[in-house]
Design a protein around this motif. Structure first.
Motif, PDB file in Angstrom:
ATOM      1  N   THR A 386      23.181  18.589  -0.045  1.00  0.00           N
ATOM      2  CA  THR A 386      22.424  17.406  -0.455  1.00  0.00           C
ATOM      3  C   THR A 386      23.106  16.674  -1.606  1.00  0.00           C
ATOM      4  OG1 THR A 386      21.061  18.891  -1.807  1.00  0.00           O
ATOM      5  CG2 THR A 386      20.177  18.227   0.333  1.00  0.00           C
ATOM      6  N   ILE A 387      23.651  17.408  -2.554  1.00  0.00           N
ATOM      7  CA  ILE A 387      24.295  16.767  -3.700  1.00  0.00           C
ATOM      8  C   ILE A 387      25.575  16.050  -3.280  1.00  0.00           C
ATOM      9  CG2 ILE A 387      25.651  18.776  -4.400  1.00  0.00           C
ATOM     10  CD1 ILE A 387      23.879  16.255  -6.714  1.00  0.00           C
ATOM     11  N   THR A 388      26.288  16.589  -2.303  1.00  0.00           N
ATOM     12  CA  THR A 388      27.475  15.904  -1.783  1.00  0.00           C
ATOM     13  C   THR A 388      27.085  14.631  -1.061  1.00  0.00           C
ATOM     14  OG1 THR A 388      28.649  18.001  -1.537  1.00  0.00           O
ATOM     15  CG2 THR A 388      29.490  16.127  -0.283  1.00  0.00           C
ATOM     16  N   SER A 389      25.985  14.702  -0.314  1.00  0.00           N
ATOM     17  CA  SER A 389      25.476  13.515   0.374  1.00  0.00           C
ATOM     18  C   SER A 389      25.151  12.409  -0.616  1.00  0.00           C
ATOM     19  CB  SER A 389      24.224  13.889   1.181  1.00  0.00           C
ATOM     20  OG  SER A 389      23.591  12.751   1.705  1.00  0.00           O
ATOM     21  N   VAL A 390      24.505  12.769  -1.710  1.00  0.00           N
ATOM     22  CA  VAL A 390      24.157  11.786  -2.735  1.00  0.00           C
ATOM     23  C   VAL A 390      25.415  11.188  -3.367  1.00  0.00           C
ATOM     24  CG1 VAL A 390      23.134  11.556  -5.024  1.00  0.00           C
ATOM     25  CG2 VAL A 390      21.885  12.742  -3.226  1.00  0.00           C
ATOM     26  N   ALA A 391      26.425  12.022  -3.610  1.00  0.00           N
ATOM     27  CA  ALA A 391      27.680  11.529  -4.193  1.00  0.00           C
ATOM     28  C   ALA A 391      28.351  10.519  -3.276  1.00  0.00           C
ATOM     29  CB  ALA A 391      28.620  12.704  -4.468  1.00  0.00           C
ATOM     30  N   ILE A 392      28.305  10.785  -1.982  1.00  0.00           N
ATOM     31  CA  ILE A 392      28.898   9.851  -1.013  1.00  0.00           C
ATOM     32  C   ILE A 392      28.146   8.520  -1.031  1.00  0.00           C
ATOM     33  CG2 ILE A 392      29.315   9.443   1.443  1.00  0.00           C
ATOM     34  CD1 ILE A 392      29.811  12.460   1.727  1.00  0.00           C
ATOM     35  N   LEU A 393      26.809   8.591  -1.131  1.00  0.00           N
ATOM     36  CA  LEU A 393      26.023   7.358  -1.228  1.00  0.00           C
ATOM     37  C   LEU A 393      26.442   6.545  -2.452  1.00  0.00           C
ATOM     38  CD1 LEU A 393      22.382   8.535  -0.373  1.00  0.00           C
ATOM     39  CD2 LEU A 393      23.931   7.236   1.083  1.00  0.00           C
ATOM     40  N   GLY A 394      26.642   7.229  -3.576  1.00  0.00           N
ATOM     41  CA  GLY A 394      27.068   6.530  -4.785  1.00  0.00           C
ATOM     42  C   GLY A 394      28.412   5.853  -4.613  1.00  0.00           C
ATOM     43  N   ALA A 395      29.351   6.549  -3.964  1.00  0.00           N
ATOM     44  CA  ALA A 395      30.679   5.976  -3.743  1.00  0.00           C
ATOM     45  C   ALA A 395      30.597   4.762  -2.814  1.00  0.00           C
ATOM     46  CB  ALA A 395      31.608   7.041  -3.154  1.00  0.00           C
ATOM     47  N   ILE A 396      29.767   4.862  -1.775  1.00  0.00           N
ATOM     48  CA  ILE A 396      29.598   3.734  -0.854  1.00  0.00           C
ATOM     49  C   ILE A 396      29.066   2.521  -1.599  1.00  0.00           C
ATOM     50  CG2 ILE A 396      28.231   2.883   1.098  1.00  0.00           C
ATOM     51  CD1 ILE A 396      28.403   5.698   2.295  1.00  0.00           C
ATOM     52  N   PHE A 397      28.083   2.744  -2.469  1.00  0.00           N
ATOM     53  CA  PHE A 397      27.518   1.622  -3.223  1.00  0.00           C
ATOM     54  C   PHE A 397      28.558   0.984  -4.134  1.00  0.00           C
ATOM     55  CE2 PHE A 397      25.628  -0.214  -6.997  1.00  0.00           C
ATOM     56  CZ  PHE A 397      24.731  -1.115  -6.444  1.00  0.00           C
ATOM     57  N   LEU A 398      29.337   1.799  -4.831  1.00  0.00           N
ATOM     58  CA  LEU A 398      30.333   1.251  -5.761  1.00  0.00           C
ATOM     59  C   LEU A 398      31.335   0.364  -5.035  1.00  0.00           C
ATOM     60  CD1 LEU A 398      30.998   4.373  -8.019  1.00  0.00           C
ATOM     61  CD2 LEU A 398      29.877   2.234  -8.694  1.00  0.00           C
TER      62      LEU A 398
END
Length: 425
Positions: A386-398
């Motif tokens: 789950t934490i990796t999934s959230v990190a990927i979401l953050g990178a996509i947004f940036l």
């Protein structure tokens, strides 16, 4: 002009916001659903149904709010919230709890656009719409301060009896409905108002035939079009993380000091209640400073930097798991800052007629954007964590937001919010 003074109206609004969402059940509702025999896939299906209800209901309920009056729309939403809270006490299966959450989502659609529209138009009637961010931010902070107390109380009540948080929720919803009915109507909906005294943009009422084209044209306006796209990206890539707080928190607690806390007699419900209370405390503090942040940075820089800071915290937490808890606070605090600022900007761009419908349309688009991100993050969480999934979401947004601000900035560089001087002209 309202019969009440500005100070009296704002006080009543604060009382309404303080009781609207006490969230006694917030840290334990998933545990309650599991206790009643629902499976995780069923809980996920209910969340999907909620999204469908919001998407289907936002524009119609916003239109209803523009027709029957924003105060009356808030009353309808409050009544549906009361039904939702009460249904927890009698629901025992998937169908029953689906009804509970459908009422919650449907009630929320009546509140989402009408609440902001009512406040902006009420302040405008007193020639102080420039105070919108301040009043909205302070009301949000007050709501969070109340939740700082009610959320951990809900966890303790759940430890005593699983139904007690929901009894408390019913009582709070009934009290909130009383405070809603004490709010004054906006001038255009007040009885006995001479239509000749209303501003030109308040003379016309939207029909159902006219509503959608008007909203479409406003959403296509240069000052709003890409801003709405940006909000949809923010809601999808950033706010989706809210659904992962509990599993990430549980995993982190169990791997660290969770067992020690449980040995002290702190049950899972109490621990989660305290954790959510801490999130809410941060939101309460920072929300009260939304207008100060807006004044310091300006709308453009605030809308650019706050979401980026949240996204960076996601990426860092994905690399160093110890940063998961700071990430929660950054997300909650940043979201609390964003709300009043983004709503102020949207309200500045639209006419009074159809305001609630437009705001509901924006919320609908945010919900639509969130669906693929929720599905995608679920797939990523299954593939990784789950934490990796959230990190990927953050990178996509940036990446996506950098492109958007570089090519078609959501807030133009020459945007200047109206001030008190403008309101008097």
């Amino acid at each position: 002009m309202s019969r009440l003074s500005k100070a009296a109206v704002v006080r009543r609004y604060y009382l309404y916001r303080a009781t609207a969402r006490p969230n006694f059940h917030y840290p334990v509702y998933t545990l309650f659903l599991l206790f009643n025999g629902l499976s995780l896939p069923q809980i996920g299906l209910i969340a999907t149904i909620q999204s469908i209800v919001v998407v289907a209901g936002e524009i119609p309920t916003g239109y209803v709010g523009d027709r029957i009056g924003r105060r009356n729309s808030l009353a309808v939403g409050g009544f549906l919230m009361l039904i939702s809270n009460a249904s927890y006490l009698v629901a025992t299966d998937f169908v029953g709890f689906t009804f509970t959450f459908v009422m919650l989502s449907f009630g929320g659609t009546f509140l989402s656009g009408s609440g902001s529209a009512w406040l902006y138009d009420t302040l405008k009637e007193h020639d102080v719409e420039d105070k919108y961010t301040h009043v909205s931010g302070r009301s949000r902070a007050l709501s969070r301060w109340v939740q700082v107390v009610t959320i951990p109380v809900g966890g303790v009540l759940y430890s005593i009896d699983r139904f007690y948080p929901f009894y408390a929720g019913v009582a709070a919803a009934a009290l909130s409905l009383v405070f809603v009915l004490r709010l004054p109507k906006n001038r255009m909906y007040a009885d006995g108002v001479d239509e000749g005294d209303l501003d030109a943009d308040e003379d016309d009422e939207l029909t159902i035939v006219d509503a959608l084209p008007v909203i479409r044209d406003q959403l296509r306006a240069p000052d709003l079009r890409w801003f709405v796209v940006y909000l949809a990206l923010f809601a999808g890539a950033i706010l989706t993380m809210d659904m992962w707080i509990q599993p990430i928190a549980q995993e982190s607690l169990r791997a660290s000091f969770g067992p020690t806390l449980e040995s002290w007699g702190l049950t899972e419900g109490v621990i989660l209640g305290l954790l959510y209370s801490a999130f809410t405390l941060v939101s309460a503090v920072v929300s009260d400073y939304a207008s100060d942040v807006e004044e310091l940075l300006g709308v453009r820089k605030a809308m650019m930097l706050i979401p980026a800071f949240i996204a960076v915290s996601y990426v860092f937490a994905g690399m160093w798991a110890i940063l998961a808890f700071p990430m929660f606070f950054v997300m909650k605090g940043g979201g609390a800052l964003m709300g009043p600022i983004q709503n102020r900007y949207i309200n500045d761009q639209v006419q009074s007629v159809g305001r609630a419908t437009l705001l509901s349309s924006v919320n609908m688009l945010r919900q639509v954007a969130g669906i693929p991100f929720r599905v995608g993050s679920g797939i990523l969480a299954g593939m990784f964590t789950t934490i990796t999934s959230v990190a990927i979401l953050g990178a996509i947004f940036l990446v996506a937001s950098f492109v958007l601000w570089s090519v078609v900035p959501p807030v133009s560089a020459d945007y200047e919010p109206p001030d008190a001087t403008d309101a008097e002209d």
